[in-house]
Structures are given as C-alpha cells and as structure tokens.
Design an enzyme around this catalytic site. Structure first.
Site, PDB file in Angstrom:
ATOM      1  N   THR A 128       0.725  -1.150   0.062  1.00  0.00           N
ATOM      2  CA  THR A 128      -0.063   0.007   0.072  1.00  0.00           C
ATOM      3  C   THR A 128       0.729   1.408  -0.016  1.00  0.00           C
ATOM      4  O   THR A 128       1.936   1.285   0.551  1.00  0.00           O
ATOM      5  CB  THR A 128      -0.939   0.004   1.576  1.00  0.00           C
ATOM      6  OG1 THR A 128      -1.471   1.313   1.424  1.00  0.00           O
ATOM      7  CG2 THR A 128      -0.205  -0.437   2.541  1.00  0.00           C
ATOM      8  N   GLU A 130       0.093   3.569   1.923  1.00  0.00           N
ATOM      9  CA  GLU A 130       0.285   4.080   3.023  1.00  0.00           C
ATOM     10  C   GLU A 130       1.707   3.909   3.695  1.00  0.00           C
ATOM     11  O   GLU A 130       2.024   4.553   4.782  1.00  0.00           O
ATOM     12  CB  GLU A 130      -0.588   3.432   3.966  1.00  0.00           C
ATOM     13  CG  GLU A 130      -2.227   3.711   3.842  1.00  0.00           C
ATOM     14  CD  GLU A 130      -2.427   5.177   4.590  1.00  0.00           C
ATOM     15  OE1 GLU A 130      -2.077   5.372   5.548  1.00  0.00           O
ATOM     16  OE2 GLU A 130      -2.968   5.790   3.651  1.00  0.00           O
ATOM     17  N   TYR A 152      -1.860   0.499  10.932  1.00  0.00           N
ATOM     18  CA  TYR A 152      -2.123  -0.258   9.511  1.00  0.00           C
ATOM     19  C   TYR A 152      -1.007  -0.335   8.803  1.00  0.00           C
ATOM     20  O   TYR A 152      -0.236  -1.234   8.287  1.00  0.00           O
ATOM     21  CB  TYR A 152      -3.153   0.356   8.994  1.00  0.00           C
ATOM     22  CG  TYR A 152      -3.406  -0.151   7.559  1.00  0.00           C
ATOM     23  CD1 TYR A 152      -3.986  -1.057   7.226  1.00  0.00           C
ATOM     24  CD2 TYR A 152      -2.899   0.709   6.387  1.00  0.00           C
ATOM     25  CE1 TYR A 152      -4.366  -1.803   5.981  1.00  0.00           C
ATOM     26  CE2 TYR A 152      -3.095   0.610   5.029  1.00  0.00           C
ATOM     27  CZ  TYR A 152      -3.667  -1.014   4.876  1.00  0.00           C
ATOM     28  OH  TYR A 152      -3.847  -1.350   3.551  1.00  0.00           O
ATOM     29  N   LYS A 156       1.722  -3.370   7.500  1.00  0.00           N
ATOM     30  CA  LYS A 156       1.651  -3.397   6.011  1.00  0.00           C
ATOM     31  C   LYS A 156       3.281  -3.444   5.648  1.00  0.00           C
ATOM     32  O   LYS A 156       3.826  -4.083   4.742  1.00  0.00           O
ATOM     33  CB  LYS A 156       1.003  -2.511   5.310  1.00  0.00           C
ATOM     34  CG  LYS A 156      -0.297  -2.893   5.160  1.00  0.00           C
ATOM     35  CD  LYS A 156      -0.760  -3.926   4.288  1.00  0.00           C
ATOM     36  CE  LYS A 156      -2.088  -4.317   4.092  1.00  0.00           C
ATOM     37  NZ  LYS A 156      -2.525  -5.175   2.997  1.00  0.00           N
TER      38      LYS A 156
END
Ligand code: NAP
Ligand code: GDD
Length: 368
Positions: A128, A130, A152, A156
């Site tokens: 991601t 992110e 999160y 990840k």
C-alpha cells in the site's frame, strides 16, 4: 498448465473484481471466507455456485487452516488481499491489525514453503501507498523512502519486507504491488469516497440531512479498483519477481471529491470557513437545500496521525507491465460511483416503501 488461483480477501472490493477477472481468463479460483453471523456475501454473491469458483473457510490468524488449504488447492498463484484494511480502525484494533496484516503475510509464505510449492506458486502481496505515510517526497515511486504513519501502515511494512526477504532467501516468486487508493461501486461504505457518494445520493433524495467528514485537505491519488486488479495479475506474469507502484499519477483533495460528487447529483457547494469550522453550503440545487450547510467537519473523523499527501508515479508499471494508468479518469470514477449510489438509494427507498405498505396492509388486515 492449469492456472489455479487462491485469493485471500475474496469477499472484499478487490477480491471480488479479481475473481471475475481471473475466471474470465479461464482460471480455477479458490477464495478464503471467514465464518460470519451474517452469511450473505454481497460482493461475490453473483459468483457463488458458478463452475471453477470455490470458497473455503480459513482465517489469516489460523496457520493450520492456511497450510491445509494450500495443500488442498495446490495453487499456481496466490493473491494475498486479506487485511484489516481500514486505517482509522487500526488505531482502535492495532494488535488484530498486526496479526492479520503483518503476521498473516508470513503465515501465507510459510504455508507455501511447508507444502513445498515455493518453486511453482507465485505470490502477490497487497501492499500500500500508506507505507509512504508522512511522505518524504512527491510524487512517490518504488525508490521513495517509507515512513509509515498508522498501526495499519506499520503492519503492512512488515508484510512488504517479509515478502522481499522470502524472495531473496528462498528464491520465491513473491512480489508486492504498492497500490495507491482505488475505489469503486463496491468500496466499503466507511472509506471516504464511498461515504461521500452515498451521502450525496441520500441528500439529493431527501434521506439524509448532512455529511460529516474529517480532514478535507487530505490529498489522494484515486484510481478505479477494476483497473487495478488487472495490474495484480500482470505483476505475477512478469518474467521476474519485482515490486511495483500502481497509481494514476493524478492527485485530488477530499474537498474536490466532495464537490464533484455533489455536482453529479445536481447540488453546487461553496466551501466556507477553515479547519473544524469549514462548511459546504448549497449555493444551487433543489430549492429546499439552497443556503443549507450540507457538509460539515467533525473531529470524530480526524486520525491521531494522518497521511495527507499521497501521489503515485506509475512510470515503472507503465513501462514494464504495459499497464495504462489513465484508463479511468478521476471524473469518470466519481461519476460512476455517484450514478451507482443514486440507483442504490432509490432502490432502498422502493424496498422501504414496500415494507411500509406491507406493514400498513397487515395492520388493516388487507393482507394476512
Ligand atoms: P476490503 O474490501 O476491506 O477487503 C478485505 C478482505 O480481507 C475481506 O475479504 C475480509 O473478509 C478479508 N479479511 C480480513 N480479515 C481477515 C482474516 N482474519 N482472515 C481472512 N480474511 C480476512 O479491502 P480491499 O479494498 O479489497 O483491499 C484489498 C487489499 O489491498 C487489502 O489488503 C488492503 O489493505 C490493500 N490495499 C487496498 C487499497 C485500496 O485503496 N482499496 C490500496 C492499497 C492496498 P471479510 O469480508 O470476512 O471481512
Ligand atoms: N474514512 C474517512 N472518513 N476518511 C476521511 C474522512 C471520513 O469521514 N474525512 C476525511 N478523510 C480522509 C482521511 O483522513 C484520509 O486522509 C483520506 O480521507 C482517505 O481516507 P480513507 O478513504 O479512509 O482511505 P485511506 O487512504 O486511509 O486508506 C485506504 O487507502 C490505502 C492506500 O493508500 C485503504 O483502502 C487502505 O487499506 C489502503 O492501504
């Protein structure tokens, strides 16, 4: 060779589109489902019962279930899409998020090794944008340093590095797609785009008064999920295992998304005020709405740390995979989501009306 795909996260937005994509390519598709108190799997209901599409109970937190399933299915490709995927929720459930989004990736890799499939099974990991978090450069590409900025994203990041480690340590064909935000008619209803398109539809149809949002200044590179699942497949068809940034290369703010979505339902907004006091006032549209604040900011949707400047550079995916990042424009994406939700809200209304009429008829003894 027979193509057998195992998809974790098959019930999610991406899993449902990827299943359709792979079935159309002639794959046998297996998906992991979890037991839930509500058994209706909305996004894949139309695929259930069709040939070559199989569902199995397992869980990313349960190693044995994954090992047994990989043995049963003998996949040639695994798409690891399962995750607690909501960034704000990861602040409330950080340990669960780490278990599924970080250790879950390790469990999949080990399930493949345990079954001695490391030379025949290719693995796609849903990574991601992110990871770039508190961004260190814009736009972001495969060489941009990571700076995760939520539980999160930290989980990840582990997933990204363990995939890289297994590629180098064991020569496995495993890759991460660093995907920027991608949306659709099937997007979860608490992600910002879908929350906006559903609210615009409900406000236009008189079923909601206001939309409360968080940070309107946040910038995202939004693409269409249907286009992005093709890229997941292309990454696994590449001649060598590599990581790719997947993005449109175009950036917009939450405010711009909101403005455009409301325009599509015939409401023009003017944004006034700043920060928590900012409001989106209706300046033209249905008479009863003109002059009303239809969009307001609420602290409830602010995050302890927020990622505010995501903008991807898809040059590598374009050059090496031949992928077209401009297939669906931002304007087309907003339009198709709003049109879908206008229909959905209208249908909800129709169903409600039938229920109300039925209740009234029952009460009056017209039907029994
Ligand atoms: P989504 O709609 O939230 O779907 C998540 C899927 O993961 C669902 O099928 C969910 O199953 C499953 N899942 C969650 N916990 C699980 C567990 N313990 N065991 C088994 N399955 C579990 O997410 P999405 O938007 O399709 O995204 C797919 C993947 O890409 C995710 O890994 C996400 O983090 C990543 N990603 C998404 C985007 C994006 O913009 N959409 C961008 C970059 C990366 P239930 O239906 O049972 O809950
Ligand atoms: N959800 C939500 N709700 N977000 C809001 C709201 C609101 O009411 N108001 C403003 N935002 C802002 C968030 O603060 C964030 O900066 C931005 O809108 C996007 O939020 P989301 O739509 O929740 O998505 P995300 O970017 O946090 O995460 C999604 O994209 C990631 C890829 O960058 C998810 O799909 C992740 O799983 C994915 O990895």
């Amino acid at each position: 060779m027979k193509h057998i795909a195992l998809i974790t996260g098959v019930t999610g937005q991406d899993g449902s589109y990827l299943s359709e994509f792979l079935l159309a390519k002639g794959y046998e598709v297996h998906g992991i489902i979890r037991r839930s108190s509500v058994d209706y799997r909305e996004r894949i209901a139309h695929l259930e019962g069709t040939p070559h599409f199989h569902l199995h109970y397992a869980d990313m937190g349960d190693s044995m279930s994954l090992v047994k399933l990989v043995d049963l299915v003998q996949p040639t490709e695994i798409y690891n899409l399962a995750a607690q995927s909501h960034v704000q929720v990861s602040f409330d459930a950080p340990e669960f998020t780490a278990d599924v989004d970080a250790v879950g990736v390790l469990r999949i890799l080990e399930a493949v090794r345990t079954n001695h499939l490391e030379k025949t099974c290719r693995i796609y990991q849903a990574s991601t944008s992110e990871l770039y978090g508190k961004v260190e450069e814009v736009p972001q590409n495969e060489n941009t340093p990571f700076h995760p900025y939520s539980p999160y994203a930290v989980a990840k990041l582990y997933g990204f590095w363990i995939v890289k480690e297994y590629r180098e340590a064991y020569g496995m064909f495993c890759c991460s797609g660093i995907l920027f935000n991608h949306e659709s008619e099937r997007r979860g209803e608490t992600f910002v785009t879908r929350k906006i398109t559903l609210a615009a539809a409900r406000i236009a149809q008189g079923k909601q008064e206001k939309l409360f949002l968080g940070n309107l200044d946040s910038l995202r590179d939004w693409g269409y999920a249907k286009d992005y699942v093709e890229c997941m497949w292309l990454i696994l068809q590449n001649d060598k295992p590599e990581d790719f940034v997947i993005a449109t290369g175009v950036q917009h703010s939450v405010r711009e998304f909101t403005d455009l979505a409301f325009r599509h339902v015939g409401i023009e907004l003017k944004f006034e005020g700043e920060g928590i006091d900012e409001k989106g006032i209706c300046v033209s549209g249905p008479e009863h709405l003109v002059g009303k604040a239809l969009v307001e900011v609420s602290k409830d949707f602010y995050r302890p740390t927020d990622v505010v400047n995501l903008w991807g550079d898809p040059t590598k995916a374009k050059a090496k995979l031949g992928w077209d990042p401009g297939k669906t424009s931002f304007e087309q994406l907003v339009k198709l989501m709003v049109e879908h939700d206008m229909g959905k809200v209208a249908a909800e209304g129709a169903a409600e009306k039938v229920r109300t009429n039925l209740a009234e008829y029952l009460e009056k003894g017209i039907v029994k």
